[in-house]
Design a protein around this motif. Structure first.
Motif, PDB file in Angstrom:
ATOM      1  N   GLY A  27       0.823  -1.210   0.000  1.00 13.02           N
ATOM      2  CA  GLY A  27       0.000   0.000   0.000  1.00 13.02           C
ATOM      3  C   GLY A  27       0.855   1.256   0.000  1.00 13.02           C
TER       4      GLY A  27
ATOM      5  N   HIS B  90      -5.131   4.274   5.664  1.00 12.02           N
ATOM      6  CA  HIS B  90      -5.586   3.635   4.425  1.00 12.02           C
ATOM      7  C   HIS B  90      -7.092   3.765   4.216  1.00 12.02           C
ATOM      8  CE1 HIS B  90      -1.971   0.806   3.374  1.00 12.02           C
ATOM      9  NE2 HIS B  90      -1.759   2.075   3.085  1.00 12.02           N
TER      10      HIS B  90
ATOM     11  N   SER C  21      -8.812   5.710   1.086  1.00  8.10           N
ATOM     12  CA  SER C  21      -9.653   4.970   0.141  1.00  8.10           C
ATOM     13  C   SER C  21     -10.889   5.761  -0.279  1.00  8.10           C
ATOM     14  CB  SER C  21     -10.085   3.643   0.761  1.00  8.10           C
ATOM     15  OG  SER C  21     -11.023   3.850   1.809  1.00  8.10           O
TER      16      SER C  21
ATOM     17  N   ALA D  45      -5.929  -1.801  -5.099  1.00  7.09           N
ATOM     18  CA  ALA D  45      -5.579  -0.821  -4.066  1.00  7.09           C
ATOM     19  C   ALA D  45      -6.652  -0.765  -2.984  1.00  7.09           C
ATOM     20  CB  ALA D  45      -5.381   0.558  -4.693  1.00  7.09           C
TER      21      ALA D  45
ATOM     22  N   ILE E 280      -6.407  -3.615  -0.650  1.00  9.93           N
ATOM     23  CA  ILE E 280      -5.336  -3.377   0.334  1.00  9.93           C
ATOM     24  C   ILE E 280      -5.823  -2.434   1.423  1.00  9.93           C
ATOM     25  CG2 ILE E 280      -3.023  -2.412   0.658  1.00  9.93           C
ATOM     26  CD1 ILE E 280      -2.413  -3.233  -2.252  1.00  9.93           C
ATOM     27  N   PHE E 281      -6.483  -1.338   1.018  1.00 12.27           N
ATOM     28  CA  PHE E 281      -6.937  -0.336   1.974  1.00 12.27           C
ATOM     29  C   PHE E 281      -8.027  -0.865   2.908  1.00 12.27           C
ATOM     30  CE2 PHE E 281      -5.854   3.135  -1.362  1.00 12.27           C
ATOM     31  CZ  PHE E 281      -4.513   3.024  -1.045  1.00 12.27           C
TER      32      PHE E 281
ATOM     33  N   LYS F 193      -3.084  -8.061   0.677  1.00 10.49           N
ATOM     34  CA  LYS F 193      -1.869  -7.534   0.063  1.00 10.49           C
ATOM     35  C   LYS F 193      -1.145  -8.526  -0.833  1.00 10.49           C
ATOM     36  CE  LYS F 193      -1.192  -4.511   4.070  1.00 10.49           C
ATOM     37  NZ  LYS F 193      -0.262  -4.074   5.132  1.00 10.49           N
TER      38      LYS F 193
ATOM     39  N   HIS G 189       4.196  -0.347  -2.545  1.00  9.39           N
ATOM     40  CA  HIS G 189       3.382   0.258  -3.595  1.00  9.39           C
ATOM     41  C   HIS G 189       1.987  -0.348  -3.541  1.00  9.39           C
ATOM     42  CE1 HIS G 189       2.793   2.700  -7.103  1.00  9.39           C
ATOM     43  NE2 HIS G 189       4.064   2.807  -7.377  1.00  9.39           N
ATOM     44  N   THR G 190       1.050   0.252  -4.276  1.00  6.39           N
ATOM     45  CA  THR G 190      -0.304  -0.300  -4.361  1.00  6.39           C
ATOM     46  C   THR G 190      -0.510  -1.132  -5.616  1.00  6.39           C
ATOM     47  OG1 THR G 190      -1.056   1.742  -5.420  1.00  6.39           O
ATOM     48  CG2 THR G 190      -1.320   1.589  -3.035  1.00  6.39           C
ATOM     49  N   TYR G 191       0.434  -1.074  -6.557  1.00 10.00           N
ATOM     50  CA  TYR G 191       0.349  -1.882  -7.769  1.00 10.00           C
ATOM     51  C   TYR G 191       1.748  -2.247  -8.231  1.00 10.00           C
ATOM     52  CZ  TYR G 191       1.239   2.604 -10.155  1.00 10.00           C
ATOM     53  OH  TYR G 191       1.769   3.798 -10.566  1.00 10.00           O
TER      54      TYR G 191
ATOM     55  N   ASN H 252      -0.458   6.978  -7.961  1.00 12.08           N
ATOM     56  CA  ASN H 252      -1.851   6.536  -8.069  1.00 12.08           C
ATOM     57  C   ASN H 252      -2.739   7.613  -8.688  1.00 12.08           C
ATOM     58  OD1 ASN H 252      -2.604   3.769  -6.613  1.00 12.08           O
ATOM     59  ND2 ASN H 252      -0.879   4.665  -5.529  1.00 12.08           N
TER      60      ASN H 252
END
Length: 323
Positions: free
Chosen positions: A18, A26, A30, A83, A86-87, A92, A178-180, A280
C-alpha cells in the motif's frame, strides 16, 4: 484489521504494502480513491454510450475520444480495485504471475494512450491546417487502423519487460512498497543483474514516449504557424480553442508519467508516501477529468450528453407512471 495475505517468504507471492508510512490512514485514503474511480467510470462509460448511440458523433474525433476513454477505464480498473482491497481488507498478496500481468497491462495501456494522444494531435493539425481535406485524410477506418497500430506497438515494446523480469531471481523479502506492480518497484525485488532491464525501461520511457512528444510538438508547431497566418483574431481564438482540451489532457498525462519514472530512479530524497500517492493519482485524475474536459470544451458532445440524459430520465419517469 487482520492481514488476510500470504507471507513474504512464499516464493510464488509478492506483498503489495500500500502506501508506506500511511497504513493507519488507508481507510481514509480509500474514500477519495473510490470517489475518483467511480466518477471516472461513470464519465467514460457515459461518453462511450453517447457516442455509440448518436449517429452524428460517428466521426474520427469522437472515435479517438472513445479510444482515450477505453484506455482510461483499463488503467484505472487494473489499479484501483487491488488498491482498495489493500486499503479495506489488507489483502496484500499477489502472485508473481499476477504481478507481472498487471505490470504488462498497465504499461501497455499507458503506451497505447500515448499513441492515441499523438493521433489526436494529428487530427487537430488536419482540422486546422487542411480543413477541406479532413474528411478524406481522416476517415473512421483510418483512425481504427492507427489505433490498431498503436495497440500492436504497445504490446511489442512492453512484452519484453515481464519476460525479462520472469527470468530474474527474487530476494526473500518480497514486500513491494506500492499499491500496484510498477516495473521499477518489482525490479528492486530482484537479487540478480538488472542492468538490461533498467536500460530497456529507460529506452522505452524516453525513446518511445520522447518520439510521441516530438510528433505532438511538430503537429502543434505547424498548427501555430498556420494560425499566425490568419489575420482575424476571432479566427485565432476559434482555431486554438479546438486544441485546448487536447492540451489539458496531455498536461495531465505526460508530466506525471515522467515524474514517476524519474522518481523511481533518481528521487531518493522524495518521501515514499508522496511518490506512491502521486503515482496513483496519475491513473485516477486523468480517468476522472478527461471526459469532463471534453464534455465542457466540445459543444456537440455536451449537447448530445444532455439530450441522452434527458431522454433516459423521461423514459424512467414513464416507466414509473401509474397505469
Amino acid at each position: 484489521m487482520a492481514d488476510f495475505n500470504l507471507t513474504p517468504s512464499d516464493p510464488s507471492t509478492f506483498i503489495l504494502n500500500g502506501i508506506p508510512g500511511l497504513e493507519a490512514a488507508h481507510i481514509w485514503i480509500s474514500i477519495p480513491f473510490s470517489m475518483f474511480f467511480a466518477i471516472g467510470l461513470l464519465g467514460n462509460f457515459m461518453l462511450l454510450f453517447v457516442v455509440s448511440k448518436e449517429q452524428t458523433l460517428h466521426k474520427p474525433m469522437y472515435l479517438l475520444l472513445c479510444m482515450l476513454a477505453l484506455t482510461d477505464i483499463a488503467t484505472s480498473t487494473s489499479v484501483v480495485p487491488k488498491a482498495l482491497c489493500i486499503f479495506w481488507f489488507s489483502l496484500k498478496g499477489i502472485t508473481v504471475g499476477g504481478c507481472l500481468t498487471q505490470m504488462f497491462f498497465l504499461h501497455a495501456v499507458s503506451m497505447m494512450q500515448s499513441a492515441v494522444l499523438v493521433t489526436m494531435a494529428f487530427d487537430r493539425y488536419v482540422a486546422i491546417c487542411n480543413p477541406l481535406k479532413y474528411a478524406t485524410i481522416l476517415t473512421n477506418a483510418r483512425i481504427a487502423k492507427l489505433g490498431l497500430v498503436g495497440l500492436i506497438r504497445a504490446v511489442l515494446f512492453i512484452l519484453p519487460l515481464p519476460l525479462l523480469l520472469s527470468r530474474l531471481p527474487f530476494c526473500a523479502n518480497r514486500i513491494i512498497p506500492h499499491t500496484y506492480c510498477e516495473h521499477m518497484a518489482v525490479l528492486k525485488m530482484s537479487c540478480g543483474d538488472v542492468s538490461v532491464n533498467r536500460m530497456y525501461g529507460l529506452v522505452i520511457a524516453f525513446v518511445v514516449n520522447g518520439l510521441d512528444l516530438t510528433l505532438i510538438a511538430l503537429s502543434y508547431g505547424l498548427i501555430i504557424r498556420a494560425v499566425l497566418r490568419i489575420s482575424s483574431k476571432e479566427a485565432h481564438q476559434k482555431a486554438l480553442s479546438t486544441c485546448t482540451a487536447h492540451i489539458c489532457v496531455m498536461l495531465m498525462s505526460y508530466p506525471p508519467f515522467f515524474y514517476s519514472i524519474l522518481t523511481h530512479r533518481f528521487g531518493q530524497g522524495i518521501a515514499p508516501h508522496i511518490h506512491i500517492i502521486l503515482a496513483n493519482l496519475y491513473f485516477l485524475l486523468p480517468n476522472m477529468l478527461n471526459p469532463i474536459i471534453y464534455g465542457v470544451k466540445t459543444k456537440e458532445l455536451r449537447e448530445k450528453v444532455v439530450k441522452c440524459t434527458f431522454r433516459m430520465c423521461s423514459l424512467r419517469a414513464t416507466d414509473f407512471k401509474p397505469s
